[in-house]
Each structure stands twice: as structure tokens, then as C-alpha cells.
Design a protein around this motif. Structure first.
Motif, PDB file in Angstrom:
ATOM      1  N   THR A   8       0.833  -1.210   0.000  1.00 18.99           N
ATOM      2  CA  THR A   8       0.000   0.000   0.000  1.00 18.99           C
ATOM      3  C   THR A   8       0.862   1.252   0.000  1.00 18.99           C
ATOM      4  O   THR A   8       0.619   2.196  -0.768  1.00 18.99           O
ATOM      5  CB  THR A   8      -0.934   0.005   1.227  1.00 18.99           C
ATOM      6  N   LEU A   9       1.892   1.263   0.840  1.00 17.65           N
ATOM      7  CA  LEU A   9       2.788   2.414   0.914  1.00 17.65           C
ATOM      8  C   LEU A   9       3.549   2.603  -0.397  1.00 17.65           C
ATOM      9  O   LEU A   9       3.632   3.723  -0.927  1.00 17.65           O
ATOM     10  CB  LEU A   9       3.774   2.245   2.076  1.00 17.65           C
ATOM     11  N   ALA A  10       4.102   1.500  -0.928  1.00 17.56           N
ATOM     12  CA  ALA A  10       4.847   1.583  -2.184  1.00 17.56           C
ATOM     13  C   ALA A  10       3.954   2.074  -3.322  1.00 17.56           C
ATOM     14  O   ALA A  10       4.366   2.874  -4.167  1.00 17.56           O
ATOM     15  CB  ALA A  10       5.444   0.222  -2.528  1.00 17.56           C
ATOM     16  N   ARG A  11       2.704   1.596  -3.346  1.00 19.61           N
ATOM     17  CA  ARG A  11       1.763   1.999  -4.398  1.00 19.61           C
ATOM     18  C   ARG A  11       1.427   3.486  -4.296  1.00 19.61           C
ATOM     19  O   ARG A  11       1.340   4.187  -5.305  1.00 19.61           O
ATOM     20  CB  ARG A  11       0.492   1.150  -4.299  1.00 19.61           C
ATOM     21  N   ARG A  12       1.251   3.986  -3.064  1.00 13.68           N
ATOM     22  CA  ARG A  12       0.957   5.411  -2.874  1.00 13.68           C
ATOM     23  C   ARG A  12       2.105   6.274  -3.411  1.00 13.68           C
ATOM     24  O   ARG A  12       1.881   7.304  -4.047  1.00 13.68           O
ATOM     25  CB  ARG A  12       0.731   5.717  -1.392  1.00 13.68           C
ATOM     26  N   VAL A  13       3.334   5.862  -3.120  1.00  9.38           N
ATOM     27  CA  VAL A  13       4.507   6.608  -3.600  1.00  9.38           C
ATOM     28  C   VAL A  13       4.591   6.522  -5.123  1.00  9.38           C
ATOM     29  O   VAL A  13       4.816   7.521  -5.813  1.00  9.38           O
ATOM     30  CB  VAL A  13       5.802   6.052  -2.963  1.00  9.38           C
ATOM     31  N   TYR A  14       4.381   5.327  -5.649  1.00 11.09           N
ATOM     32  CA  TYR A  14       4.477   5.078  -7.097  1.00 11.09           C
ATOM     33  C   TYR A  14       3.477   5.929  -7.876  1.00 11.09           C
ATOM     34  O   TYR A  14       3.783   6.433  -8.963  1.00 11.09           O
ATOM     35  CB  TYR A  14       4.221   3.592  -7.355  1.00 11.09           C
ATOM     36  N   LYS A  17       1.780  12.066  -7.921  1.00 15.25           N
ATOM     37  CA  LYS A  17       1.952  12.832  -9.153  1.00 15.25           C
ATOM     38  C   LYS A  17       3.379  13.340  -9.337  1.00 15.25           C
ATOM     39  O   LYS A  17       3.956  13.253 -10.433  1.00 15.25           O
ATOM     40  CB  LYS A  17       0.963  14.011  -9.164  1.00 15.25           C
ATOM     41  N   ASN A  18       3.961  13.900  -8.283  1.00 11.02           N
ATOM     42  CA  ASN A  18       5.325  14.434  -8.384  1.00 11.02           C
ATOM     43  C   ASN A  18       6.343  13.332  -8.700  1.00 11.02           C
ATOM     44  O   ASN A  18       7.319  13.561  -9.422  1.00 11.02           O
ATOM     45  CB  ASN A  18       5.716  15.134  -7.080  1.00 11.02           C
ATOM     46  N   VAL A  19       6.104  12.158  -8.143  1.00  9.53           N
ATOM     47  CA  VAL A  19       6.997  11.024  -8.407  1.00  9.53           C
ATOM     48  C   VAL A  19       6.858  10.588  -9.870  1.00  9.53           C
ATOM     49  O   VAL A  19       7.854  10.376 -10.577  1.00  9.53           O
ATOM     50  CB  VAL A  19       6.682   9.839  -7.466  1.00  9.53           C
ATOM     51  N   ALA A  20       5.610  10.461 -10.314  1.00  7.34           N
ATOM     52  CA  ALA A  20       5.355  10.032 -11.698  1.00  7.34           C
ATOM     53  C   ALA A  20       5.975  11.001 -12.702  1.00  7.34           C
ATOM     54  O   ALA A  20       6.542  10.581 -13.724  1.00  7.34           O
ATOM     55  CB  ALA A  20       3.850   9.902 -11.933  1.00  7.34           C
ATOM     56  N   ASN A  21       5.902  12.307 -12.418  1.00  5.16           N
ATOM     57  CA  ASN A  21       6.442  13.306 -13.341  1.00  5.16           C
ATOM     58  C   ASN A  21       7.963  13.351 -13.335  1.00  5.16           C
ATOM     59  O   ASN A  21       8.583  13.808 -14.304  1.00  5.16           O
ATOM     60  CB  ASN A  21       5.889  14.700 -12.996  1.00  5.16           C
ATOM     61  N   MET A  67      18.483   2.401 -20.812  1.00  9.19           N
ATOM     62  CA  MET A  67      19.801   3.049 -20.803  1.00  9.19           C
ATOM     63  C   MET A  67      19.665   4.553 -21.042  1.00  9.19           C
ATOM     64  O   MET A  67      19.042   5.003 -22.007  1.00  9.19           O
ATOM     65  CB  MET A  67      20.693   2.437 -21.896  1.00  9.19           C
ATOM     66  N   GLY A  68      20.214   5.323 -20.117  1.00  8.25           N
ATOM     67  CA  GLY A  68      20.191   6.770 -20.244  1.00  8.25           C
ATOM     68  C   GLY A  68      18.883   7.414 -19.814  1.00  8.25           C
ATOM     69  O   GLY A  68      18.758   8.644 -19.799  1.00  8.25           O
ATOM     70  N   ARG A  69      17.919   6.610 -19.450  1.00  9.27           N
ATOM     71  CA  ARG A  69      16.620   7.116 -19.008  1.00  9.27           C
ATOM     72  C   ARG A  69      16.555   7.121 -17.480  1.00  9.27           C
ATOM     73  O   ARG A  69      17.208   6.313 -16.817  1.00  9.27           O
ATOM     74  CB  ARG A  69      15.489   6.237 -19.550  1.00  9.27           C
ATOM     75  N   ARG A  70      15.777   8.038 -16.920  1.00  9.27           N
ATOM     76  CA  ARG A  70      15.559   8.045 -15.476  1.00  9.27           C
ATOM     77  C   ARG A  70      14.322   7.183 -15.210  1.00  9.27           C
ATOM     78  O   ARG A  70      13.217   7.533 -15.593  1.00  9.27           O
ATOM     79  CB  ARG A  70      15.321   9.463 -14.978  1.00  9.27           C
ATOM     80  N   TYR A  71      14.533   6.052 -14.556  1.00 13.74           N
ATOM     81  CA  TYR A  71      13.437   5.092 -14.413  1.00 13.74           C
ATOM     82  C   TYR A  71      13.168   4.745 -12.951  1.00 13.74           C
ATOM     83  O   TYR A  71      14.031   4.860 -12.077  1.00 13.74           O
ATOM     84  CB  TYR A  71      13.740   3.810 -15.197  1.00 13.74           C
ATOM     85  N   LEU A  72      11.932   4.307 -12.708  1.00 14.43           N
ATOM     86  CA  LEU A  72      11.513   3.793 -11.397  1.00 14.43           C
ATOM     87  C   LEU A  72      10.910   2.413 -11.621  1.00 14.43           C
ATOM     88  O   LEU A  72       9.927   2.269 -12.344  1.00 14.43           O
ATOM     89  CB  LEU A  72      10.467   4.719 -10.760  1.00 14.43           C
ATOM     90  N   ILE A  73      11.505   1.399 -11.021  1.00 16.35           N
ATOM     91  CA  ILE A  73      10.999   0.029 -11.098  1.00 16.35           C
ATOM     92  C   ILE A  73      10.636  -0.430  -9.694  1.00 16.35           C
ATOM     93  O   ILE A  73      11.454  -0.356  -8.776  1.00 16.35           O
ATOM     94  CB  ILE A  73      12.049  -0.946 -11.682  1.00 16.35           C
ATOM     95  N   VAL A  74       9.403  -0.868  -9.494  1.00 19.31           N
ATOM     96  CA  VAL A  74       8.982  -1.432  -8.209  1.00 19.31           C
ATOM     97  C   VAL A  74       8.858  -2.939  -8.358  1.00 19.31           C
ATOM     98  O   VAL A  74       8.106  -3.429  -9.205  1.00 19.31           O
ATOM     99  CB  VAL A  74       7.641  -0.846  -7.741  1.00 19.31           C
ATOM    100  N   LEU A  75       9.606  -3.666  -7.548  1.00 21.02           N
ATOM    101  CA  LEU A  75       9.518  -5.133  -7.491  1.00 21.02           C
ATOM    102  C   LEU A  75       8.831  -5.473  -6.174  1.00 21.02           C
ATOM    103  O   LEU A  75       9.448  -5.472  -5.108  1.00 21.02           O
ATOM    104  CB  LEU A  75      10.913  -5.765  -7.575  1.00 21.02           C
ATOM    105  N   ASP A  76       7.544  -5.731  -6.268  1.00 24.24           N
ATOM    106  CA  ASP A  76       6.718  -5.923  -5.079  1.00 24.24           C
ATOM    107  C   ASP A  76       6.692  -7.384  -4.653  1.00 24.24           C
ATOM    108  O   ASP A  76       6.631  -8.291  -5.497  1.00 24.24           O
ATOM    109  CB  ASP A  76       5.294  -5.431  -5.385  1.00 24.24           C
TER     110      ASP A  76
END
Length: 369
Positions: A8-14, A17-21, A67-76
Motif C-alpha cells: 500500500t505504501l509503495a503503491r501510494r509513492v508510485y 503525481k510528483n513522483v510520476a512526473n 539506458m540513459g533514461r531516469r526510471y523507477l521500477i517497483v519489485l513488489d
């Protein structure tokens, strides 16, 4: 511990809006105890690139895309160090603010992480606050219920999942001090000789308070693979086909099925994954601990049999339940002739080891007679 609110916490962060942008690419992937490496990579690739990969080395293509991209990966819900290492090697090390977020019940899995957030148990005040939010939806709790409400909160053991389930039960109890006292005594009997009620106790209590058809509706979630997001339209069709939904005059059977689903959601036994624009439920999922209970119950009641087949099907199996769910039958479609039509089996659900990258699990075939 399960039920503390890691996902639940990880999903809220994910979804913030500011994180997504901030990130160029994001992907959410549930790993679980049993996972298919290539299937997980395909799921991540489809989210990163917005399309499915048809040919080629998916690990290499995914790495190239990130590669070269700023990415966020969540492994739940990752359970092993091996899985962590295997997946982590695919993601390029970019000194650009990219992040990989893990959730796990096992500290050894995340011990090498740069930042570790250990979720504490809720305090009694926090449990009581959450219970009020669940029950009164922003309205004030009647003063005469506060004292007994706090005592009930103590019994939840600091687990948000348990607080939610208790709220689901308490929602069906008359809002009077006397009735809440009786409810408290029921919780005490479940948690006898223990400091607080355990997750499985309150799941079992919630289950036993359901009507006969709602019990079957809940147990049916055991047929789906672990952590699968299930399309409501598909689930409702299965419930109706199985005969779980009673037919009422002047009411569409689909509406009755939606009422059943909303009741389970209101009881906090089923979680909403995605809603429609009009507020209706588009997809849903059950918590791991609820699914574990369902798996145990379907076995005890001989309600459903789940067969996990990695190699060949044993044709000598004696099928006694009315429903069977096949999981991961090789890499091909599951034959519709695994069980003869003249057998006592009522339903066959097949979930082959294929890339189900759309939102919502759907079996390769369904046979209901």
C-alpha cells in the motif's frame, strides 16, 4: 510481516503525481514466491515501452530501452535474494536518479539496499484512527463508542490489514455500546491466551459471517494465480456461470453479482485495484494472506483443486472437487480435453505460462458444464 502495508505504501509513492512526473519510465511488477523470470521481464518491458516484445532477447531489449533514461521500477513482494539478483542485473546503473524499490517480508532480501524502510506496527492510537476512518468515512465517532472502540483497536495487534478486516465486521454491527461490547467479547474468544488477534483469526471470522453464496464467491479467488489483478467483468461472468449468484425478480443478475463484490470489498476481504470513471470497480485483487486462507479452505471443503504443472500432466489423477484450476501448463495452451466430459468435474480453468500483460487475469480456456 504480511498486512503491515508494504505494498500500500509503495503503491501510494508510485502513483504520487510528483513522483510520476520525475521519472521518464516507470514499471510495477509483483514477483511473489513463485515467479517466471521471462514473464516478469515481459511485463516490465510492456510498461516501459508501451508495447509487447515480439521477438529477440527481452532482457537485452529492456536494458537498452532503459539506458540513459531516469526510471523507477517497483519489485513488489520479492521473496529470495536469487530473484533479486536475477532481476537487478537487467537494469542499467544510471547515475541520474533512477530507483529500484523492493518490498519484501524477508530482511535478508533487501539487506544490500541503500535505504531500508522498516514498517513499524501501528500504535493503538493509529489503529483506532484507521478504524474510525474505515467505519465512519470522515464523520465523528459517537462519544459512547470511543472507549470500547479503543479496546477493539488494541486487539488488532498493530496490523492495518487486521484493522480493516475488523472494521468490515464491525460495519455490520449496530452502533451501540452494548453491541460493540458483544463484538469485543467475540474478538477476545478468537484471541484467547494471546495479546492480540492474528490475521488468520479475523479472516476466518470474516469468512464465517458471510452468507453461503458469498463464501463461494470469496473462495473462488483461490483459482487465480497469486497476486493477479482480476477484471471484474470476467470474474462476474464466472460467478454467474458457477451458480453462485442468486436470481432476484426485477434485478439483473449482473447487478446482484456487483452487489456481492461490493460487499466483499466493504468487508475488506477484497481490494479494489482500479475503478471506472463512474466509481464502479474495474479490477480487483485479494491480499496474499486472504488468498492463503482461501487456498486452505478450498482444500478442506473439497471445493476447488489447483494443479501446478511444470512438466507433464499426470492423467491418473483422481479429480474429486467440482472446480479445477490448472496453473502454468508448459508454454502452450492447455488442452480442453484434459478431463472427460462425463467426469464429475464442473469447471476447468486454465492459466498457462503465457505473457498475460493486460490488466486482469484471464484463463486460456474455461469449461463450465
Amino acid at each position: 510481516m504480511g498486512g503491515l502495508g508494504k505494498t500500500t505504501l509503495a503503491r501510494r509513492v508510485y502513483e504520487e503525481k510528483n513522483v510520476a512526473n520525475y521519472f521518464d519510465n516507470r514499471a510495477w511488477c509483483t514477483v511473489s514466491q513463485e515467479y517466471d523470470y521471462m514473464d516478469l521481464l515481459n511485463k516490465i518491458y510492456s510498461q516501459v515501452c508501451g508495447k509487447e516484445i515480439e521477438i529477440g532477447n527481452v532482457a537485452q531489449e529492456l536494458r537498452k530501452s532503459l539506458m540513459g533514461r531516469r526510471y523507477l521500477i517497483v519489485l513488489d513482494d520479492i521473496w529470495s535474494v536469487e530473484a533479486c539478483i536475477e532481476l537487478n542485473r537487467v537494469f542499467p546503473s544510471c547515475d541520474n536518479g533512477s530507483r529500484i524499490v523492493l518490498t519484501s517480508r524477508k530482511e535478508s532480501v533487501v539487506s544490500d539496499s541503500k535505504h531500508i524502510c522498516r514498517l513499524p506496527f501501528f500504535t493503538i492510537d493509529e489503529s483506532w484512527e484507521l478504524l474510525q476512518v474505515k467505519l465512519f468515512k470522515g464523520n465523528e465517532c459517537p462519544k459512547e463508542l470511543e472507549s470500547i472502540g479503543i479496546e477493539i483497536s488494541k486487539k488488532c495487534g498493530g496490523l492495518p490489514l487486521v484493522v480493516g478486516l475488523v472494521a468490515g465486521l464491525l460495519g455490520g454491527v449496530e452502533e451501540s455500546e452494548k453491541m460493540w461490547q458483544e463484538f469485543f467479547l467475540t474478538l477476545n474468544s478468537c484471541a484467547e491466551f494471546r495479546e492480540g488477534i492474528q490475521s488468520n483469526d479475523v479472516i476466518k471470522l470474516s469468512y464465517h459471517h458471510l452468507s453461503y453464496n458469498l463464501k463461494h464467491c470469496l473462495l473462488y479467488f483461490a483459482a487465480f494465480p497469486e497476486d493477479e489483478i482480476i477484471k471484474v467483468s470476467y470474474l462476474i461472468k464466472l460467478w454467474i456461470s458457477e451458480g453462485f449468484i442468486g436470481i432476484k425478480k426485477e434485478e439483473r443478475v449482473e447487478d446482484t453479482a456487483e452487489y456481492c463484490l461490493n460487499y466483499l470489498v466493504g468487508s475488506n476481504l477484497v481490494m479494489v485495484s482500479e475503478r471506472k470513471y463512474d466509481g464502479g470497480i474495474l479490477s480487483c485483487v485479494v491480499h496474499d494472506l486472504v488468498r492463503d486462507f482461501c487456498l486452505s479452505e478450498v482444500k478442506e471443503e473439497n471445493f476447488l483443486d489447483i494443479i501446478k504443472m511444470e512438466d507433464k500432466l499426470n492423467l491418473t489423477l483422481k479429480f474429486t472437487p467440482h472446480q479445477i484450476s490448472f496453473h502454468k501448463y508448459g508454454d502452450n495452451e492447455i488442452s480442453n480435453e484434459l478431463v472427460p466430459w462425463n467426469s464429475s468435474i464442473h469447471t476447468l480453468l486454465g492459466y498457462p505460462k503465457l505473457n498475460r500483460r493486460d490488466k486482469g487475469a484471464k484463463s486460456s480456456f474455461v469449461r463450465i458444464k
